[in-house]
Design a protein around this motif. Sequence first.
Motif, PDB file in Angstrom:
ATOM      1  N   SER A  78      -1.761   5.492   7.203  1.00  0.00           N
ATOM      2  CA  SER A  78      -2.896   4.860   6.224  1.00  0.00           C
ATOM      3  C   SER A  78      -4.219   5.823   6.273  1.00  0.00           C
ATOM      4  O   SER A  78      -5.393   5.255   5.985  1.00  0.00           O
ATOM      5  CB  SER A  78      -3.265   3.602   6.460  1.00  0.00           C
ATOM      6  OG  SER A  78      -4.005   3.376   7.722  1.00  0.00           O
ATOM      7  N   GLY A 115      -2.809   3.019  -0.759  1.00  0.00           N
ATOM      8  CA  GLY A 115      -3.623   2.146  -0.773  1.00  0.00           C
ATOM      9  C   GLY A 115      -5.153   2.515  -0.134  1.00  0.00           C
ATOM     10  O   GLY A 115      -5.433   3.531   0.134  1.00  0.00           O
ATOM     11  N   GLU A 116      -5.750   1.295   0.339  1.00  0.00           N
ATOM     12  CA  GLU A 116      -7.228   1.893   0.951  1.00  0.00           C
ATOM     13  C   GLU A 116      -6.863   2.060   2.388  1.00  0.00           C
ATOM     14  O   GLU A 116      -6.172   1.359   3.017  1.00  0.00           O
ATOM     15  CB  GLU A 116      -8.116   0.630   0.775  1.00  0.00           C
ATOM     16  CG  GLU A 116      -8.346   0.336  -0.703  1.00  0.00           C
ATOM     17  CD  GLU A 116      -9.241   1.532  -1.368  1.00  0.00           C
ATOM     18  OE1 GLU A 116     -10.051   1.939  -0.526  1.00  0.00           O
ATOM     19  OE2 GLU A 116      -9.059   1.637  -2.570  1.00  0.00           O
ATOM     20  N   ARG A 117      -7.718   2.900   2.936  1.00  0.00           N
ATOM     21  CA  ARG A 117      -7.387   3.208   4.421  1.00  0.00           C
ATOM     22  C   ARG A 117      -7.709   2.393   5.313  1.00  0.00           C
ATOM     23  O   ARG A 117      -8.786   1.551   5.101  1.00  0.00           O
ATOM     24  CB  ARG A 117      -8.572   4.389   4.784  1.00  0.00           C
ATOM     25  CG  ARG A 117      -8.639   4.974   6.287  1.00  0.00           C
ATOM     26  CD  ARG A 117      -9.319   6.234   6.333  1.00  0.00           C
ATOM     27  NE  ARG A 117      -9.251   6.836   7.642  1.00  0.00           N
ATOM     28  CZ  ARG A 117      -9.809   7.718   8.093  1.00  0.00           C
ATOM     29  NH1 ARG A 117     -10.775   8.557   7.204  1.00  0.00           N
ATOM     30  NH2 ARG A 117      -9.917   8.164   9.343  1.00  0.00           N
ATOM     31  N   SER A 118      -6.851   2.063   6.314  1.00  0.00           N
ATOM     32  CA  SER A 118      -6.824   0.964   7.273  1.00  0.00           C
ATOM     33  C   SER A 118      -6.415   1.328   8.416  1.00  0.00           C
ATOM     34  O   SER A 118      -5.947   2.280   8.847  1.00  0.00           O
ATOM     35  CB  SER A 118      -6.417  -0.309   6.733  1.00  0.00           C
ATOM     36  OG  SER A 118      -4.864  -0.074   6.658  1.00  0.00           O
ATOM     37  N   SER A 178       0.972  -1.161  -0.156  1.00  0.00           N
ATOM     38  CA  SER A 178      -0.135   0.105   0.044  1.00  0.00           C
ATOM     39  C   SER A 178       0.850   1.206  -0.070  1.00  0.00           C
ATOM     40  O   SER A 178       0.284   2.357   0.007  1.00  0.00           O
ATOM     41  CB  SER A 178      -1.026  -0.059   1.257  1.00  0.00           C
ATOM     42  OG  SER A 178      -0.278   0.049   2.304  1.00  0.00           O
ATOM     43  N   LYS A 233      -2.724  11.053   2.101  1.00  0.00           N
ATOM     44  CA  LYS A 233      -1.807  10.579   0.955  1.00  0.00           C
ATOM     45  C   LYS A 233      -0.755  11.394   1.156  1.00  0.00           C
ATOM     46  O   LYS A 233       0.388  11.506   0.165  1.00  0.00           O
ATOM     47  CB  LYS A 233      -2.611  10.844  -0.408  1.00  0.00           C
ATOM     48  CG  LYS A 233      -3.835  10.213  -0.638  1.00  0.00           C
ATOM     49  CD  LYS A 233      -3.795   8.770  -0.600  1.00  0.00           C
ATOM     50  CE  LYS A 233      -4.820   8.007  -0.966  1.00  0.00           C
ATOM     51  NZ  LYS A 233      -4.755   6.539  -0.769  1.00  0.00           N
TER      52      LYS A 233
END
Length: 492
Positions: free
Chosen positions: A478, A353-356, A339, A481
């Motif tokens: 995460s 990547g995707e937020r986690s 990510s 950006k």
Amino acid sequence: MTRAVDFLYLLSWAGSVGADSLTVKVLGSPLIVREGEDAVLPCLFLSPDTNAESLEVKWYGVQETLVHTYLDHKDVLDAQIDKYKGRTSLFQEELRKGNVSLQIRGVRISDKGSYSCCVISAKQMYCDKLELHFPETFEISMQWAAIANSLLVPVIVIAALCCCIRKLTKETLKKQNENVEAEKKALQKENERLGRENERLGKEKQDLQKKNETLAIEKQTAQAEKQDLQKKNETLEIEKQTAQAEKQDLQKKNETLAIEKQTAQAEKKALQKENERLGRENERLGKETLKKQKENVEADLKDLRQKTNTVGYVLDREWKLITEPRVKVTPDPDTASPSLTVSEDGSLVRFTGERSEEWPSVVGREGFTSGRCYWEVEVGEKGYWVLGVSTHPHEKSIPEKPEEGYWLVRLVKGKTCRAVSQSGDQIVQLEKICKVWGVYLDHEGGRLSFYNAETRFHIYTFEGSFPGQVYPIFSPGSYDKGPLIIQRVQHT
């Protein structure tokens, strides 16, 4: 080849001591496991009071490969083959009870086969075997196990002996021929030398005859000179007696001088010791004076910083020492989380990547085992990030609660800054937002310090020791950006 010879030697030794001498026993052979499980290969001393901590333990696997070695109270894995690296371990607490069982993590189909457990003491060695099978191959393996066990050792031993005998015979004959040829050449040289010697002796004989004639004449002359010398000797004898009397007088004077010299040397040594004592005393007084002066200056400086609200500010001379060992730190894309994106020149690390809830990370190509080094990272207005060092170069994310091998500073929600390590989790008070962080590592000194690189204020320091190689580690979080920017170091 070395591993195979070593294994043959162990098998032949184990066979020679006899069945009654073996006091180590594997249990539950054959051992049946499923692929991907963790397997424990049991091996115990039959005597319950045997302590194996000071013994040498070797586990051999398929095709006599070295699987695991324990020596001098620690694991020695330099010769371990690649496929077992990071997958084997002994039970350290069980060694004192005689339990030398081996654990293999995540067994594979290629791991199946015969394993040998060997324990070596100063006088003896004990070995036993077990079979590792998977459920679908166990029935076939059992049919061949009896045949292989009955034929393997005799065939290998006989083949090794035949090979050694042929090699030794060939080398012996070759060495004998070389010795005969060398002796032949030596005899030829000796004959040539003796011929030259005989020729030389003939010439010397002629010269001696001429010298004898000359000596006869010289003898007559010498007899006449002898008579003259006898007269001179009588005169010298009288002079000798006179000289002896003078010598005795000089000896007495020398004895007196020797006593005076010893007294002077003793006085000199006493003066040297006194001078040394005075020198040490002066040095001690000087150090105490300098120490007091330093303490006074440091107290004045501390008081001045408190009055001017500059506690933690690094002075020019100290800041130069901190930033002088600047290094180029480049994130290694091969170690980056999927990510994360690392720029081509290695100056930017960005979350894509995707937020986690994870903390995706990347470590630097450069690992440090000694010395001092300094680098700077611009975090800008980001609300989530992690900076620090780690001993885990292959992990692609940072645990939420790191344990051994991490020394980190973490920012959460743009306001809570924490210092995280094995020793605990501590909140770091920030007087103002820090956009550019300086990281200073003193490996031998056991210090990892963080600074506001723009204002030169000290923020936090980890103290302790770093076990081996550590790597710079970066995580942009995460949640946003915004990138982490690894900067070139510039003195201010």
